[in-house]
Design a protein around this motif. Sequence first.
Motif, PDB file in Angstrom:
ATOM      1  N   ASN A  73       8.653  16.886  27.794  1.00  0.00           N
ATOM      2  CA  ASN A  73       8.634  17.046  29.241  1.00  0.00           C
ATOM      3  C   ASN A  73       9.991  17.524  29.759  1.00  0.00           C
ATOM      4  O   ASN A  73      11.031  17.001  29.382  1.00  0.00           O
ATOM      5  CB  ASN A  73       8.281  15.713  29.910  1.00  0.00           C
ATOM      6  CG  ASN A  73       8.318  15.801  31.414  1.00  0.00           C
ATOM      7  OD1 ASN A  73       9.263  15.351  32.049  1.00  0.00           O
ATOM      8  ND2 ASN A  73       7.297  16.405  31.993  1.00  0.00           N
ATOM      9  N   PHE A  75      12.201  19.299  33.412  1.00  0.00           N
ATOM     10  CA  PHE A  75      12.264  19.524  34.849  1.00  0.00           C
ATOM     11  C   PHE A  75      12.491  21.010  35.126  1.00  0.00           C
ATOM     12  O   PHE A  75      13.176  21.696  34.369  1.00  0.00           O
ATOM     13  CB  PHE A  75      13.410  18.738  35.484  1.00  0.00           C
ATOM     14  CG  PHE A  75      13.207  17.245  35.530  1.00  0.00           C
ATOM     15  CD1 PHE A  75      12.007  16.662  35.170  1.00  0.00           C
ATOM     16  CD2 PHE A  75      14.236  16.418  35.952  1.00  0.00           C
ATOM     17  CE1 PHE A  75      11.823  15.294  35.217  1.00  0.00           C
ATOM     18  CE2 PHE A  75      14.075  15.043  36.016  1.00  0.00           C
ATOM     19  CZ  PHE A  75      12.869  14.482  35.649  1.00  0.00           C
ATOM     20  N   SER A 130       5.163  19.818  28.967  1.00  0.00           N
ATOM     21  CA  SER A 130       4.832  19.587  30.374  1.00  0.00           C
ATOM     22  C   SER A 130       6.062  19.811  31.245  1.00  0.00           C
ATOM     23  O   SER A 130       7.191  19.608  30.803  1.00  0.00           O
ATOM     24  CB  SER A 130       4.282  18.178  30.581  1.00  0.00           C
ATOM     25  OG  SER A 130       5.232  17.187  30.216  1.00  0.00           O
ATOM     26  N   HIS A 132       7.828  19.332  35.253  1.00  0.00           N
ATOM     27  CA  HIS A 132       7.880  18.634  36.539  1.00  0.00           C
ATOM     28  C   HIS A 132       8.623  19.531  37.516  1.00  0.00           C
ATOM     29  O   HIS A 132       9.577  20.211  37.139  1.00  0.00           O
ATOM     30  CB  HIS A 132       8.645  17.319  36.349  1.00  0.00           C
ATOM     31  CG  HIS A 132       8.169  16.199  37.207  1.00  0.00           C
ATOM     32  ND1 HIS A 132       6.884  15.703  37.178  1.00  0.00           N
ATOM     33  CD2 HIS A 132       8.821  15.439  38.142  1.00  0.00           C
ATOM     34  CE1 HIS A 132       6.765  14.696  38.022  1.00  0.00           C
ATOM     35  NE2 HIS A 132       7.929  14.523  38.631  1.00  0.00           N
ATOM     36  N   ASN A 154       2.545  19.732  36.812  1.00  0.00           N
ATOM     37  CA  ASN A 154       2.373  18.532  37.631  1.00  0.00           C
ATOM     38  C   ASN A 154       2.110  18.933  39.076  1.00  0.00           C
ATOM     39  O   ASN A 154       2.882  19.687  39.668  1.00  0.00           O
ATOM     40  CB  ASN A 154       3.623  17.664  37.549  1.00  0.00           C
ATOM     41  CG  ASN A 154       3.463  16.324  38.232  1.00  0.00           C
ATOM     42  OD1 ASN A 154       3.180  15.322  37.582  1.00  0.00           O
ATOM     43  ND2 ASN A 154       3.649  16.286  39.549  1.00  0.00           N
ATOM     44  N   THR A 156       1.040  17.560  43.073  1.00  0.00           N
ATOM     45  CA  THR A 156       0.880  16.448  44.013  1.00  0.00           C
ATOM     46  C   THR A 156      -0.079  16.807  45.138  1.00  0.00           C
ATOM     47  O   THR A 156      -0.389  15.958  45.971  1.00  0.00           O
ATOM     48  CB  THR A 156       2.228  16.030  44.612  1.00  0.00           C
ATOM     49  OG1 THR A 156       2.754  17.105  45.410  1.00  0.00           O
ATOM     50  CG2 THR A 156       3.230  15.677  43.522  1.00  0.00           C
ATOM     51  N   GLN A 175      -0.708  13.920  40.180  1.00  0.00           N
ATOM     52  CA  GLN A 175       0.188  12.787  40.389  1.00  0.00           C
ATOM     53  C   GLN A 175       0.039  12.240  41.803  1.00  0.00           C
ATOM     54  O   GLN A 175       0.484  12.839  42.768  1.00  0.00           O
ATOM     55  CB  GLN A 175       1.644  13.199  40.139  1.00  0.00           C
ATOM     56  CG  GLN A 175       2.633  12.049  40.241  1.00  0.00           C
ATOM     57  CD  GLN A 175       4.070  12.526  40.390  1.00  0.00           C
ATOM     58  OE1 GLN A 175       4.320  13.591  40.927  1.00  0.00           O
ATOM     59  NE2 GLN A 175       5.009  11.723  39.915  1.00  0.00           N
ATOM     60  N   GLY A 184       6.553  15.054  41.761  1.00  0.00           N
ATOM     61  CA  GLY A 184       6.815  16.398  41.253  1.00  0.00           C
ATOM     62  C   GLY A 184       6.547  17.507  42.246  1.00  0.00           C
ATOM     63  O   GLY A 184       6.283  18.640  41.846  1.00  0.00           O
TER      64      GLY A 184
END
Length: 355
Positions: A73, A75, A130, A132, A154, A156, A175, A184
């Motif tokens: 994972n 960012f 993955s 974010h 991700n 939201t 999420q 995220g």
Amino acid sequence: MSGWRDRRLAERLGLSTPIVQAPMAGAGGVDLAIGAATGGALASLPAALIAPEAIIQQISTFRAATGAAVNLNFFCHQLEPAEDAAWRDALAPFYAAYGVGYPAVPPPARAPFGPRQAEAVEQVFPEVVSFHFGLPDDTLLARVKATGALIVGNATTPAEARWLAARGVDAIIAQGHEAGGHAGRFLGADPAEHMGTIALVPQVADATGLPVIAAGGIGDERGVAAALVLGAALVQLGTAYLFCPESLIAQGHRDLLAGEAAEHSRVTNLFTGGIARRLPSPLFDNFGAVSPLAPAFPHAAAALAELRKAAEAAGDGRFSPWWSGEAARLGQALPAEALTRRLADGALALLGDAR
């Protein structure tokens, strides 16, 4: 009919359970990942706070312990210049009280996914990568796709899910606002519009047709079962794994998770500049949970660095990012393997499935 209807990801990754152990930068690590994978989960390694060389070493350790699939994972935030003078001024009384100051050499800011991280992915070939806070640029994303890894984004909001689907991700983490740690969000929606998991999961599934990984406020087998009925292909749990002995959190963090404070988590920007759900902190009494003084993610953390060290040395976590989701009170202090099996077996039993 089975309540776990969408098994596309489980079949592709060879998973025996519908569980994903969340990455949790700073709290998760290779021992937690190995335990979760041994229990049948998709294990995750947080790579946002470590050097590419450490990523390679951790994957090597993981591979030596298990042949299971692993998720790396990262960012993908925009790293803007720090504008933290107002934040430092606001923290001046704390600097005086703790006998510290703004660090002479600020710690490195959390780095977004870049060429060095892509090179590490190309060396270790994780089954899943993955992201974010959106996705990396097209060139970097193409390099990750070329390794054969499944790409997971991700979301939201349904709008973020559609944006991710249009850029070719293989699956989407939905999420909900109940999740611990950083939301995220990346398309700039008002944080007050962040949906709950129970509303978000079916809307993301309907909007994209992609496999959905439900995340946020899921703490036991009942929540796992409910997310699967809503159409999730897998269910990601983070706070539940903080209780495991393999997690890297401080004892003070564990103590708060085990008590009444776990019922009072709030979203805040004080600790990194990003909106994230945390256990209560006395710092909220000074600034509120969300303050316009805190600079953008990730720069707020730099001004807290020396304060955090001094306070933690005295057993005080008021300046520390002690994240927690809303379902923390459901936590069970079990080893990661045992927790994974309990969650999976209990959820599938509720749905009338047998592993």
